[in-house]
Write an enzyme that holds these catalytic residues in place. Structure first.
Site, PDB file in Angstrom:
ATOM      1  N   GLY A  12       0.954  -1.145   0.161  1.00  0.00           N
ATOM      2  CA  GLY A  12      -0.007   0.030   0.085  1.00  0.00           C
ATOM      3  C   GLY A  12       0.816   1.157   0.123  1.00  0.00           C
ATOM      4  O   GLY A  12       0.447   2.121  -0.697  1.00  0.00           O
TER       5      GLY A  12
ATOM      6  N   GLU B 146       5.489  18.525  -4.317  1.00  0.00           N
ATOM      7  CA  GLU B 146       5.194  19.213  -3.081  1.00  0.00           C
ATOM      8  C   GLU B 146       4.904  18.216  -1.815  1.00  0.00           C
ATOM      9  O   GLU B 146       5.065  18.617  -0.800  1.00  0.00           O
ATOM     10  CB  GLU B 146       3.924  19.841  -3.391  1.00  0.00           C
ATOM     11  CG  GLU B 146       4.130  21.058  -4.500  1.00  0.00           C
ATOM     12  CD  GLU B 146       3.906  20.887  -6.073  1.00  0.00           C
ATOM     13  OE1 GLU B 146       3.878  21.548  -6.791  1.00  0.00           O
ATOM     14  OE2 GLU B 146       3.655  19.579  -6.129  1.00  0.00           O
TER      15      GLU B 146
ATOM     16  N   PHE C 178      -1.059  25.465  -4.055  1.00  0.00           N
ATOM     17  CA  PHE C 178      -0.540  23.905  -4.105  1.00  0.00           C
ATOM     18  C   PHE C 178      -0.364  23.188  -2.734  1.00  0.00           C
ATOM     19  O   PHE C 178       0.140  22.197  -2.669  1.00  0.00           O
ATOM     20  CB  PHE C 178       0.757  24.107  -4.836  1.00  0.00           C
ATOM     21  CG  PHE C 178       0.721  24.310  -6.314  1.00  0.00           C
ATOM     22  CD1 PHE C 178      -0.348  24.441  -7.004  1.00  0.00           C
ATOM     23  CD2 PHE C 178       1.753  25.130  -7.048  1.00  0.00           C
ATOM     24  CE1 PHE C 178      -0.636  24.557  -8.266  1.00  0.00           C
ATOM     25  CE2 PHE C 178       1.844  25.616  -8.296  1.00  0.00           C
ATOM     26  CZ  PHE C 178       0.525  25.431  -8.832  1.00  0.00           C
TER      27      PHE C 178
END
Length: 549
Positions: free
Chosen positions: A24, A279, A305
């Site tokens: 995951g 980011e 952002f």
């Protein structure tokens, strides 16, 4: 840290960093961002132990995940090993030693495990991923491991012996390191004192004396992102623990402080990080740097952002990590990039988060105050929202006043209207107040660079700034939500922005002196020129069990 503090005779920093992850974890987008950057930087002391058990909550990974992880990480520039079943732990130890020997690349070790191992009916199945085994399977697993199945919360003697031996080994290593650090301190007293200061997160005396303050008529009006650059250039030489960078927006965020050297493979002493267009990983890396200790990270991108990295920012707040986020291009006045780049809901999204300080400074002094308070709060992250457009200095601003989160920027006797603004919109309020006061409506202007900090002040101070029963209008080119705590009406954004010249976009959406005058007078008229309901006396609970305030 090694490049800064190690000497030829004393290697105080030589640890490896281990990550335990599963299928995951490698599906999350952040794994690609972080692993790509780690490969580029050649982080040879980073080792991932990848639990390749082929199970997620939905079921077997072939439902959604069929990539060749080894090839992917080789493409990132990593050292890759696959060890299969490690029932014999000596196989894993050899792989870890191989990873340690590869000093020029980060390493990932693919390990085949069996989820629910030992459970009679849930071994290898998703049902053992996030749920208890249940009594039957728990008893069966104990029998399969040769343990008594009639005891709960039971630690067999031979297991306790292993853990006791591990603890004793750790104690010896700690004592040896303490002795080595004592030798290091004797040989390098200045380095040791600096390291101790950093690890204690203490700031040097008088550190804020060097923050820039603005003198009207002498200094030039600039965008607050440029004032932010001045703050970084002032602080970073005095605080060598400050490290950080930008997500590929250095020329826009203006975070490359004077004299900064890039942190790269061949310059580990560098303090400026080129995060690239990553980011989420950027914010997460800053959390890791802060958690390690001895460094104070900052990072930057455009305010809109924040959406890419809000999960990591939330973790900063949750973990009490004093990361500094420099988010520029903070409003609809940023220019022609249009609504994709113009934050609307972002400020309120951040302000609604517990344990975070969100600053939107209106001038140089407020920007300096934001950095002062950010560095002073080691357990609270700070977001400094800076403008692209030039702001006009406020006559009554100061670093000291702005450190209270909100203060009176323009005052009059017996105000009949209060205007609250943040950032570049404060100037609209100042100009509107002049016109309103001249026309017979005495108007006070409050600049509120940080709501959270203002709410930390005494009730007496808050009431002295915002009486509460004087009609109050907030002006911010962002979502109106949250301003209901401080104002009776709001000039705000309820749609996305538009593409165009910054001044034209401001005017189009009602952020102009004339509109503030019109809406301010309309608010006063609505209350018949008298008192309004006391906005500051609405009951609020700190939390469901907290005190009323």
């Amino acid at each position: 840290m090694a490049a800064t503090f190690n000497t030829d005779d004393h290697k105080i920093f030589d640890n490896h960093t281990f990550v335990i992850c599963g299928d995951g974890c490698l599906q999350e987008g952040i794994s690609g961002e972080a692993s790509s950057l780690a490969g580029h930087l050649g982080l040879g002391k980073l080792i991932i132990l990848y639990d390749d058990n082929s199970i997620t909550i939905d079921g077997e990974t072939d439902l959604s995940f069929s990539e060749d992880v080894g090839m992917r990480f080789e493409a990132y520039g990593w050292h890759v090993q696959a060890v299969g079943d490690v029932s014999d732990l000596s196989i894993l130890r050899r792989a870890i030693n191989n990873a340690k020997a590869e000093t020029g690349k980060p390493s990932i070790i693919k390990i085949k495990t069996l989820i629910g191992h030992g459970s009679p009916s849930k071994e290898g199945k998703e049902s053992s991923h996030g749920a208890p085994l249940g009594k039957e399977d728990l008893a069966g697993a104990k029998r399969n491991f040769g343990l008594p199945d009639d005891k709960s919360f039971y630690v067999p003697e031979e297991v306790q012996e292993v853990f006791t031996a591990a603890a004793e080994k750790g104690d010896k290593q700690r004592v040896a390191w303490d002795a080595a650090f004592a030798e290091y301190t004797a040989a390098n007293p200045e380095k040791a004192a600096e390291l101790s200061r950093r690890m204690a997160r203490e700031l040097p005396e008088g550190i804020f004396d060097n923050l820039p303050s603005f003198t009207i008529g002498q200094d030039k009006d600039l965008a607050t992102r440029k004032f932010s650059e001045k703050c970084l250039t002032a602080m970073c030489p005095l605080l060598p623990e400050m490290v950080g960078g930008s997500a590929d927006l250095t020329p826009s965020n203006l975070t490359h402080f004077k004299g900064a050297v890039d942190f790269q493979k061949d310059s580990p002493e560098g303090r400026y990080l080129r995060f690239g267009v990553r980011e989420h990983a950027m914010a997460a890396v800053c959390n890791g740097i802060f958690a390690y200790g001895g460094l104070r990270p900052f990072c930057a991108t455009f305010l809109t952002f924040v959406g890419y990295c809000v999960g990591a920012i939330r973790l900063s707040a949750l973990s009490q990590f004093g990361v500094i986020y420099v988010m520029t291009h903070d409003s609809i006045g940023l220019g022609e990039d249009g609504p994709t780049h113009q934050p609307i809901e972002t400020l309120e999204s951040l302000r609604s988060m517990p344990n975070i300080m969100v600053y939107r400074p209106a001038d140089s002094n407020e920007t300096s105050a934001a950095y002062k308070m950010a560095l002073s709060k080691a357990k609270t992250p700070t977001v400094i929202c800076a403008s692209r457009s030039t702001v006009i200095a406020l006559e009554n601003s100061s670093i000291e006043k702005a450190c209270k989160g909100g203060y009176i920027a323009v005052d009059v006797d017996s105000p009949k209207l209060v205007l609250i603004g943040t950032g570049s919109e404060v100037n609209f309020c100042v100009e509107a107040a002049k016109k309103l006061t001249a026309a017979g409506t005495p108007t006070r202007v409050v600049s509120m660079p940080c709501q959270e900090l203002f709410l930390e002040q005494s009730e007496e101070y808050q009431k002295s700034v915002l009486p509460g029963n004087v009609p109050t209008l907030s002006v911010e080119a962002s979502s109106p939500h949250g301003w209901h705590r401080f104002s009776h009406a709001q000039i705000a954004m309820t749609t996305f922005g538009a593409s165009g010249n910054g001044d034209a976009v401001f005017k189009h959406f009602g952020f102009s002196t004339d509109n503030v005058v019109a809406k301010g007078q309309a608010l006063v008229d609505f209350y018949g020129g008298g008192a309004a309901p006391d906005i500051m006396n609405r009951p609020v609970f700190n939390n469901i069990m907290g005190k009323l305030h």
